[in-house]
Write an enzyme that holds these catalytic residues in place. Structure first.
Site, mmCIF file in Angstrom:
data_model
loop_
_atom_site.group_PDB
_atom_site.id
_atom_site.type_symbol
_atom_site.label_atom_id
_atom_site.label_comp_id
_atom_site.label_asym_id
_atom_site.label_seq_id
_atom_site.Cartn_x
_atom_site.Cartn_y
_atom_site.Cartn_z
ATOM 1 N N ASP A 25 0.807 -1.226 0.000
ATOM 2 C CA ASP A 25 0.000 0.000 0.000
ATOM 3 C C ASP A 25 0.837 1.272 0.000
ATOM 4 O O ASP A 25 0.381 2.316 -0.446
ATOM 5 C CB ASP A 25 -0.921 0.023 1.228
ATOM 6 C CG ASP A 25 -1.949 -1.087 1.172
ATOM 7 O OD1 ASP A 25 -2.205 -1.599 0.075
ATOM 8 O OD2 ASP A 25 -2.491 -1.435 2.236
ATOM 9 N N HIS A 69 -1.624 -16.161 9.331
ATOM 10 C CA HIS A 69 -0.299 -15.667 8.964
ATOM 11 C C HIS A 69 0.783 -16.284 9.834
ATOM 12 O O HIS A 69 1.865 -15.734 9.977
ATOM 13 C CB HIS A 69 -0.272 -14.135 9.051
ATOM 14 C CG HIS A 69 -0.700 -13.618 10.392
ATOM 15 N ND1 HIS A 69 -2.019 -13.513 10.756
ATOM 16 C CD2 HIS A 69 0.013 -13.211 11.460
ATOM 17 C CE1 HIS A 69 -2.090 -13.041 11.997
ATOM 18 N NE2 HIS A 69 -0.864 -12.859 12.444
ATOM 19 N N ASP A 71 0.491 -17.530 13.176
ATOM 20 C CA ASP A 71 0.325 -17.619 14.621
ATOM 21 C C ASP A 71 -1.113 -18.066 14.907
ATOM 22 O O ASP A 71 -1.909 -18.234 13.978
ATOM 23 C CB ASP A 71 0.701 -16.283 15.306
ATOM 24 C CG ASP A 71 -0.287 -15.158 15.012
ATOM 25 O OD1 ASP A 71 -1.330 -15.422 14.375
ATOM 26 O OD2 ASP A 71 -0.021 -14.011 15.401
ATOM 27 N N LEU A 81 -10.332 -6.524 12.719
ATOM 28 C CA LEU A 81 -9.024 -6.565 13.377
ATOM 29 C C LEU A 81 -7.973 -5.922 12.477
ATOM 30 O O LEU A 81 -7.894 -6.244 11.297
ATOM 31 C CB LEU A 81 -8.622 -8.010 13.665
ATOM 32 C CG LEU A 81 -9.590 -8.840 14.484
ATOM 33 C CD1 LEU A 81 -9.084 -10.273 14.616
ATOM 34 C CD2 LEU A 81 -9.785 -8.218 15.854
ATOM 35 N N HIS A 84 -2.121 -6.959 15.749
ATOM 36 C CA HIS A 84 -1.948 -7.394 17.131
ATOM 37 C C HIS A 84 -0.455 -7.504 17.447
ATOM 38 O O HIS A 84 0.376 -7.508 16.539
ATOM 39 C CB HIS A 84 -2.690 -8.708 17.440
ATOM 40 C CG HIS A 84 -2.323 -9.866 16.557
ATOM 41 N ND1 HIS A 84 -3.244 -10.754 16.066
ATOM 42 C CD2 HIS A 84 -1.132 -10.282 16.050
ATOM 43 C CE1 HIS A 84 -2.647 -11.667 15.326
ATOM 44 N NE2 HIS A 84 -1.371 -11.405 15.292
ATOM 45 N N GLY A 91 11.164 -15.312 21.602
ATOM 46 C CA GLY A 91 10.400 -15.901 20.506
ATOM 47 C C GLY A 91 9.397 -14.920 19.939
ATOM 48 O O GLY A 91 9.719 -13.760 19.684
ATOM 49 N N ASP A 95 6.586 -9.443 19.310
ATOM 50 C CA ASP A 95 6.430 -9.217 17.868
ATOM 51 C C ASP A 95 5.119 -8.493 17.570
ATOM 52 O O ASP A 95 4.152 -8.585 18.327
ATOM 53 C CB ASP A 95 6.474 -10.538 17.104
ATOM 54 C CG ASP A 95 7.840 -11.197 17.188
ATOM 55 O OD1 ASP A 95 8.746 -10.567 17.769
ATOM 56 O OD2 ASP A 95 8.005 -12.313 16.692
ATOM 57 N N GLU A 102 -5.937 -4.717 5.243
ATOM 58 C CA GLU A 102 -6.337 -3.313 5.461
ATOM 59 C C GLU A 102 -5.673 -2.454 4.391
ATOM 60 O O GLU A 102 -4.681 -2.855 3.782
ATOM 61 C CB GLU A 102 -5.907 -2.820 6.844
ATOM 62 C CG GLU A 102 -6.296 -3.704 8.005
ATOM 63 C CD GLU A 102 -7.770 -4.001 8.056
ATOM 64 O OE1 GLU A 102 -8.557 -3.266 7.424
ATOM 65 O OE2 GLU A 102 -8.152 -4.991 8.678
ATOM 66 N N HIS A 294 0.368 2.027 18.759
ATOM 67 C CA HIS A 294 -0.445 1.253 19.695
ATOM 68 C C HIS A 294 0.158 -0.147 19.891
ATOM 69 O O HIS A 294 0.363 -0.601 21.027
ATOM 70 C CB HIS A 294 -1.884 1.151 19.147
ATOM 71 C CG HIS A 294 -2.781 0.260 19.942
ATOM 72 N ND1 HIS A 294 -3.724 0.747 20.826
ATOM 73 C CD2 HIS A 294 -2.896 -1.090 19.993
ATOM 74 C CE1 HIS A 294 -4.367 -0.261 21.376
ATOM 75 N NE2 HIS A 294 -3.884 -1.397 20.887
ATOM 76 N N GLU A 295 0.450 -0.808 18.779
ATOM 77 C CA GLU A 295 0.967 -2.177 18.877
ATOM 78 C C GLU A 295 2.321 -2.210 19.585
ATOM 79 O O GLU A 295 2.601 -3.117 20.360
ATOM 80 C CB GLU A 295 1.086 -2.809 17.481
ATOM 81 C CG GLU A 295 -0.239 -2.959 16.748
ATOM 82 C CD GLU A 295 -1.312 -3.664 17.542
ATOM 83 O OE1 GLU A 295 -0.990 -4.526 18.386
ATOM 84 O OE2 GLU A 295 -2.501 -3.331 17.348
ATOM 85 N N HIS A 298 1.969 -2.462 23.183
ATOM 86 C CA HIS A 298 1.829 -3.850 23.670
ATOM 87 C C HIS A 298 3.194 -4.528 23.727
ATOM 88 O O HIS A 298 3.518 -5.227 24.681
ATOM 89 C CB HIS A 298 0.943 -4.659 22.713
ATOM 90 C CG HIS A 298 -0.516 -4.306 22.770
ATOM 91 N ND1 HIS A 298 -1.201 -4.157 23.953
ATOM 92 C CD2 HIS A 298 -1.431 -4.103 21.785
ATOM 93 C CE1 HIS A 298 -2.470 -3.874 23.696
ATOM 94 N NE2 HIS A 298 -2.637 -3.817 22.383
ATOM 95 N N HIS A 304 -4.434 -3.012 27.157
ATOM 96 C CA HIS A 304 -5.392 -1.998 26.731
ATOM 97 C C HIS A 304 -5.825 -1.085 27.877
ATOM 98 O O HIS A 304 -6.019 -1.539 29.002
ATOM 99 C CB HIS A 304 -6.623 -2.666 26.110
ATOM 100 C CG HIS A 304 -6.364 -3.134 24.719
ATOM 101 N ND1 HIS A 304 -6.948 -4.254 24.165
ATOM 102 C CD2 HIS A 304 -5.557 -2.625 23.739
ATOM 103 C CE1 HIS A 304 -6.526 -4.405 22.927
ATOM 104 N NE2 HIS A 304 -5.671 -3.441 22.641
#
Lengths: 577, 85
Positions: A25, A69, A71, A81, A84, A91, A95, A102, A294-295, A298, A304
């Site tokens: 994109d 993909h 996981d 979604l 994430h 490991g 990630d 999207e 945002h990710e 995490h 959140h």
């Protein structure tokens, strides 16, 4: 704010990340920039730093994927979604995955970076005027080569600033063709293709060959999406075809007819009824920067938040002038503390720079010159550890080598020993002069000959050989048969009994230890045999059967089959700081 | 006169033919509001899960699947669960 159960966080502040692939994109450079800015959101309010790796394992591996993909948490097509990420850890932990069904933008519609032209890679300006007509997307009007272009100002007629838009006719990304353009037609498994295809792939990404025959040349790249390309559906990457017919009616623009969710779509052939080829029309898209920020929250340990304006609130909303919410700041500083010290400044000469002997630190040099304060607490802090005494405070050692079963780390006239047997306990520092009085303060390389137990030390253009308390040297590197242009040896790897490889940048030599001479046929290129490690490594050594190549505070571990098996931190992984 | 809308199933699209109730249930489960122990006592627990979700996302706390709650569930979002079971 919330943190994950047990306050999961990184045990170090110098976090690494690696971008594994790109979305079609946006231009890869725009994606790189969005991720870098997203990390900066967090580094601006904490002591965290983020370093990008281009190979090996990073703390935060960033990738795009669709549906299943790899996981246990598949994505769900367009919208719903978006992405994430996993909390800190080994490991897959840490990630971040982004749903490539999207439409990734900077939040306000197609983000089209130009190439070539005369606008130096500026973004397209939509709408723009060309010969009095307004364009809201890239166009091939005015050209005979079918290359889409755009104006980078509002008015091409007056400003004449333009560049070329993403197109498979201009370049590809990733793959193995260094960004070469598609070649049409091309042959793949005996079939001829006149446009990018998803054939042969299970992930839905469009690709093309960059020579006329993939079967023969195996050269390929991924096709960038044009700004007019549809998203998802069954025609990803194709442009809308106007007019098109749908249930017998003709449409000249995108429509939400036939759908219950109000999303605009179009056919990519002149008849949906006949061909059933369709996709969603490009919309504002989702800001990769905001979603990534945002990710990455995490990935650093934040869960959140229930504050609607906080970045860590689970729902996406676009914000033009982004500012990190106080709730996010409080959350991340709960985990890592506030940012300390001044903003980064151009590098100054430090003890890291030249490998020349330095005078012992004076009391004034050991004491912080100015108290370190933070705006929040205004508490004066001082460093309790003298950096010159603590191996964990050394960013880059002069030399590292396993000698007499212990890892020896040399720095500025001192050395530390790390026992492989006793849980990696660090002992030292010890003055080099106490044990090897003939040596200078700076050691470039050392190795122990496995056969005779002699220890070789290299410093600049000289070397010494210790056998017990007896020493030979200094001798010149030229005595080994090295050219006069070789200014130092930065690493050594024992290769069987009586042979050792000596490294300096792009070259390495094999030395016969007994004869103390370089074997014929050398130097050879380091990257021909040791692929995937930095050729500018400053320390190379053998430890517990693996080869280590160090650059800055990272190491590349290579197994005996010359495969890079790990990239990590000298400080945390080897020294267990 | 306006034509009556006809909804079609578009090829290649991930089928999401779920009722609002089914969609809400899957949402509550996926993001951790409806935990495994509560599945057996579905009615009471769903109301509790909705309340939990509304509180967590700062929505009016009704315990019912109203338009505002459903709309919030349909917003684009991060896939990380809000509540960990």
């Amino acid at each position: 704010y919330q943190t994950f159960t047990g306050d999961l966080k990184w045990d170090h502040n110098d976090i690494t990340y690696r971008i594994l692939n790109y979305s079609p994109d946006m231009d890869p450079s725009v994606i790189d920039d969005a991720f870098a800015r997203a990390f900066k959101v967090w580094s601006e309010v904490t002591p965290l730093t983020f370093t990008r790796l281009y190979s090996g394992t990073a703390d935060i591996m960033v990738s795009f994927g669709k549906l299943d993909h790899g996981d246990p948490y598949p994505f769900d097509g367009k919208d719903g979604l978006l992405a994430h990420a996993y909390p800190p850890g080994e490991g897959i932990q840490g990630d971040a995955h982004f749903d490539d069904d999207e439409f990734w933008t900077l939040g306000t519609g197609p983000a089209v970076k130009t190439r070539y032209g005369n606008a130096e890679g500026a973004m397209c300006h939509f709408p723009f005027l060309f010969e009095g007509k307004s364009y809201s997307s890239c166009t091939t009007e005015g050209r005979s080569d079918n290359l889409p272009w755009c104006s980078t100002t509002a008015n091409f007629d007056t400003d004449k600033k333009y560049g070329f838009c993403p197109s498979e006719l201009l370049y590809t990304f990733s793959g193995n063709s260094d960004g070469a353009a598609c070649v049409f037609p091309f042959v793949f498994l005996g079939e001829t293709y006149n446009k990018c295809t998803t054939e042969g792939r299970s992930d839905g990404y469009r690709w093309c060959a960059t020579t006329s025959n993939f079967d023969k040349d195996k050269k390929y790249g991924f096709c960038p999406n044009r700004d007019t390309a549809v998203i998802g559906g069954n025609s990803e990457g194709e442009p809308c075809e106007f007019p098109f017919t749908f249930l017998g009616k003709t449409y000249d623009s995108c429509t939400s007819e036939g759908r219950g969710d109000g999303k605009l779509w179009c056919a990519t052939t002149s008849s949906y009824d006949r061909d059933q080829k369709w996709g969603f029309c490009p919309d504002r898209g989702y800001s990769l920067f905001l979603v990534a920020a945002h990710e990455f929250g995490h990935a650093l340990g934040l869960d959140h938040s229930n504050i609607r304006d906080a970045l860590m609130y689970p729902m996406y909303s676009y914000e033009e002038d982004f500012h990190l919410h106080q709730d996010d700041i409080a959350g991340i500083q709960y985990l890592y503390g506030p940012k300390t010290g001044p903003d980064p400044t151009p590098p100054q000469p430090t003890d890291e720079s030249p490998k020349t002997p330095t005078p012992p630190p004076t009391p004034s040099a050991e004491t912080p010159k100015t108290p370190v304060t933070t705006p929040d607490t205004a508490v004066t802090t001082s460093r309790p550890i003298d950096p010159s005494q603590d191996a964990c405070e050394v960013n880059q050692f002069d030399a590292i080598s396993e000698i007499q079963g212990e890892l020896h780390l040399f720095k500025d006239g001192q050395y530390w020993r790390v026992s492989a047997q006793r849980n990696g306990e660090i002992k030292g520092p010890f003055p080099i002069a106490d044990k090897w009085p003939a040596l200078p303060a700076t050691i470039d390389t050392a190795f122990e000959d496995l056969l005779t137990k002699k220890i070789f030390f290299f410093s600049g253009k000289r070397f010494w050989v210790y056998h017990g308390q007896n020493v030979l040297g200094p001798r010149s590197l030229e005595k080994l048969g090295l050219g006069s242009d070789v200014d130092q040896i930065v690493g050594a790897i024992q290769r069987g009994k009586g042979k050792v490889l000596l490294f300096n940048g792009e070259n390495y030599w094999r030395m016969d230890v007994k004869a103390q001479s370089i074997d014929k046929g050398y130097p050879r290129y380091t990257d021909e045999v040791f692929g995937g490690v930095p050729v500018d490594s400053h320390d190379v050594f053998l430890y517990k059967g693996s080869y280590y190549f160090c650059r800055d505070h990272f190491y590349w571990q290579m197994n005996s089959r010359h495969q890079v098996s790990r990239v990590g931190y000298v400080k945390y992984d080897i020294l267990k700081c | 006169a306006p034509l009556k809308s006809v909804f079609v199933t578009f090829p290649g699209e991930i089928l999401k033919n779920m009722t609002d109730q089914e969609f809400a249930n899957s949402y509550l489960e996926r993001f951790g509001y409806l935990n495994l122990e509560e599945r057996s006592t579905r009615l009471a627990s769903k109301s509790k899960a909705l309340l939990r979700m509304q509180r967590h996302l700062g929505l009016p706390e009704t315990g019912e699947l109203n338009t505002e709650t459903l709309s919030a569930m349909k917003q684009p979002r991060c896939g990380v669960p809000d509540i960990r079971n």
